[in-house]
Design a protein around this motif. Structure first.
Motif, PDB file in Angstrom:
ATOM      1  N   ALA A   1      14.827  -7.385  21.227  1.00  0.00           N
ATOM      2  CA  ALA A   1      14.459  -8.875  21.309  1.00  0.00           C
ATOM      3  C   ALA A   1      13.460  -7.874  22.395  1.00  0.00           C
ATOM      4  CB  ALA A   1      15.393  -9.396  20.494  1.00  0.00           C
ATOM      5  N   ALA A   2      14.544  -7.363  23.225  1.00  0.00           N
ATOM      6  CA  ALA A   2      13.681  -7.454  24.817  1.00  0.00           C
ATOM      7  C   ALA A   2      11.834  -6.905  24.598  1.00  0.00           C
ATOM      8  CB  ALA A   2      14.426  -6.521  25.707  1.00  0.00           C
TER       9      ALA A   2
ATOM     10  N   VAL B   1      13.052  -6.785  11.902  1.00  0.00           N
ATOM     11  CA  VAL B   1      13.295  -5.866  13.505  1.00  0.00           C
ATOM     12  C   VAL B   1      14.058  -6.231  14.307  1.00  0.00           C
ATOM     13  CG1 VAL B   1      12.425  -4.879  14.818  1.00  0.00           C
ATOM     14  CG2 VAL B   1      11.462  -4.563  12.923  1.00  0.00           C
ATOM     15  N   MET B   2      14.246  -7.452  14.276  1.00  0.00           N
ATOM     16  CA  MET B   2      15.510  -8.154  15.551  1.00  0.00           C
ATOM     17  C   MET B   2      16.938  -8.144  15.065  1.00  0.00           C
ATOM     18  SD  MET B   2      13.930 -10.815  18.103  1.00  0.00           S
ATOM     19  CE  MET B   2      12.598 -11.585  17.287  1.00  0.00           C
ATOM     20  N   SER B   3      17.287  -8.938  13.533  1.00  0.00           N
ATOM     21  CA  SER B   3      18.146  -8.367  12.812  1.00  0.00           C
ATOM     22  C   SER B   3      18.680  -7.141  12.076  1.00  0.00           C
ATOM     23  CB  SER B   3      17.949  -9.114  11.344  1.00  0.00           C
ATOM     24  OG  SER B   3      17.573 -10.404  11.713  1.00  0.00           O
ATOM     25  N   ALA B   4      18.309  -5.951  12.999  1.00  0.00           N
ATOM     26  CA  ALA B   4      18.386  -5.357  11.959  1.00  0.00           C
ATOM     27  C   ALA B   4      19.026  -4.488  13.534  1.00  0.00           C
ATOM     28  CB  ALA B   4      17.402  -3.714  11.651  1.00  0.00           C
TER      29      ALA B   4
ATOM     30  N   GLY C   1      16.073   4.238  22.048  1.00  0.00           N
ATOM     31  CA  GLY C   1      16.865   5.662  20.963  1.00  0.00           C
ATOM     32  C   GLY C   1      16.907   5.037  20.112  1.00  0.00           C
ATOM     33  N   ASP C   2      16.056   4.422  19.090  1.00  0.00           N
ATOM     34  CA  ASP C   2      15.342   3.718  17.946  1.00  0.00           C
ATOM     35  C   ASP C   2      14.210   4.611  17.730  1.00  0.00           C
ATOM     36  OD1 ASP C   2      14.840   2.691  16.020  1.00  0.00           O
ATOM     37  OD2 ASP C   2      16.117   0.997  16.862  1.00  0.00           O
ATOM     38  N   ASP C   3      14.186   5.609  17.172  1.00  0.00           N
ATOM     39  CA  ASP C   3      12.594   6.512  17.249  1.00  0.00           C
ATOM     40  C   ASP C   3      11.975   5.442  15.342  1.00  0.00           C
ATOM     41  OD1 ASP C   3      13.065   8.401  18.209  1.00  0.00           O
ATOM     42  OD2 ASP C   3      13.939   9.578  16.058  1.00  0.00           O
ATOM     43  N   ARG C   4      12.607   4.931  14.619  1.00  0.00           N
ATOM     44  CA  ARG C   4      12.226   3.463  13.403  1.00  0.00           C
ATOM     45  C   ARG C   4      11.418   2.629  14.432  1.00  0.00           C
ATOM     46  NH1 ARG C   4      13.426  -0.482  10.503  1.00  0.00           N
ATOM     47  NH2 ARG C   4      11.727  -0.136   7.593  1.00  0.00           N
ATOM     48  N   PHE C   5      11.864   2.017  14.872  1.00  0.00           N
ATOM     49  CA  PHE C   5      11.801   0.930  15.756  1.00  0.00           C
ATOM     50  C   PHE C   5      10.520   1.012  16.724  1.00  0.00           C
ATOM     51  CE2 PHE C   5      12.453  -2.194  19.410  1.00  0.00           C
ATOM     52  CZ  PHE C   5      11.369  -3.121  18.903  1.00  0.00           C
ATOM     53  N   SER C   6      10.393   2.988  17.267  1.00  0.00           N
ATOM     54  CA  SER C   6       9.221   3.444  18.398  1.00  0.00           C
ATOM     55  C   SER C   6       8.052   3.085  17.436  1.00  0.00           C
ATOM     56  CB  SER C   6      10.072   4.460  18.514  1.00  0.00           C
ATOM     57  OG  SER C   6      10.489   5.180  19.667  1.00  0.00           O
ATOM     58  N   ALA C   7       7.500   3.754  15.854  1.00  0.00           N
ATOM     59  CA  ALA C   7       7.011   3.656  15.141  1.00  0.00           C
ATOM     60  C   ALA C   7       6.211   2.807  14.386  1.00  0.00           C
ATOM     61  CB  ALA C   7       7.547   4.389  13.528  1.00  0.00           C
ATOM     62  N   ILE C   8       7.537   1.404  14.722  1.00  0.00           N
ATOM     63  CA  ILE C   8       7.073  -0.188  14.132  1.00  0.00           C
ATOM     64  C   ILE C   8       6.454  -0.759  15.362  1.00  0.00           C
ATOM     65  CG2 ILE C   8       8.123  -2.376  13.879  1.00  0.00           C
ATOM     66  CD1 ILE C   8      10.302  -0.877  12.355  1.00  0.00           C
ATOM     67  N   ILE C   9       7.127  -0.704  16.638  1.00  0.00           N
ATOM     68  CA  ILE C   9       5.912  -0.949  17.946  1.00  0.00           C
ATOM     69  C   ILE C   9       4.624  -0.628  17.755  1.00  0.00           C
ATOM     70  CG2 ILE C   9       6.022  -0.689  20.221  1.00  0.00           C
ATOM     71  CD1 ILE C   9       7.954  -2.913  19.416  1.00  0.00           C
TER      72      ILE C   9
END
Length: 133
Positions: free
Chosen positions: A77-78, A69-72, A110-118
């Protein structure tokens, strides 16, 4: 942002042990296992606390997923650290978990994919807590 709150009649050490076991079953590690007992951590820095001070901060992590996730996107990371807080109060072990909802993450990054992961990770941590109560 939301604050999950719950409590159990289990003594703090038993709840922490049960939570660690359940976390492993969900493929989490407790990243700060040696430093989660805050009284011990403060003592290492010569900071006195009351004798009954028993706050534990357990940092949940899935290293392979976190690295991916952080590499992408390093901006993610925060928002990655996930701490479950447990402490004794009113003859119960109190449990707290501050987490971000998908909408907040989307607004911040502004990252919908990460929103779902979180959102998925937070739901899984809450389920792990509830299995441990």
């Amino acid at each position: 942002m939301q604050l999950y709150t719950n409590r159990t009649i289990k003594p703090l050490p038993q709840f922490v042990a049960d939570l660690e076991q359940r976390a492993q079953q969900h493929d989490f590690i407790i990243h700060n296992k040696g430093a989660m007992d805050m009284a011990r951590s403060f003592a290492l820095h010569n900071v006195p606390v009351r004798e009954d001070f028993d706050i534990h901060m357990l940092q949940f992590c899935k290293p392979a997923k976190a690295a991916q996730v952080m590499s992408a996107n390093p901006e993610r990371a925060a928002l990655m650290p996930k701490f479950v807080i447990a402490f004794s109060q009113d003859n119960h072990t109190q449990v707290r978990f501050l987490h971000y909802d998908a909408q907040t993450v989307a607004q911040l990054l502004g990252d919908d994919r990460f929103s779902a992961i979180i959102a998925g990770a937070s739901a899984e941590i809450i389920a792990t807590i509830e299995e441990s109560l």
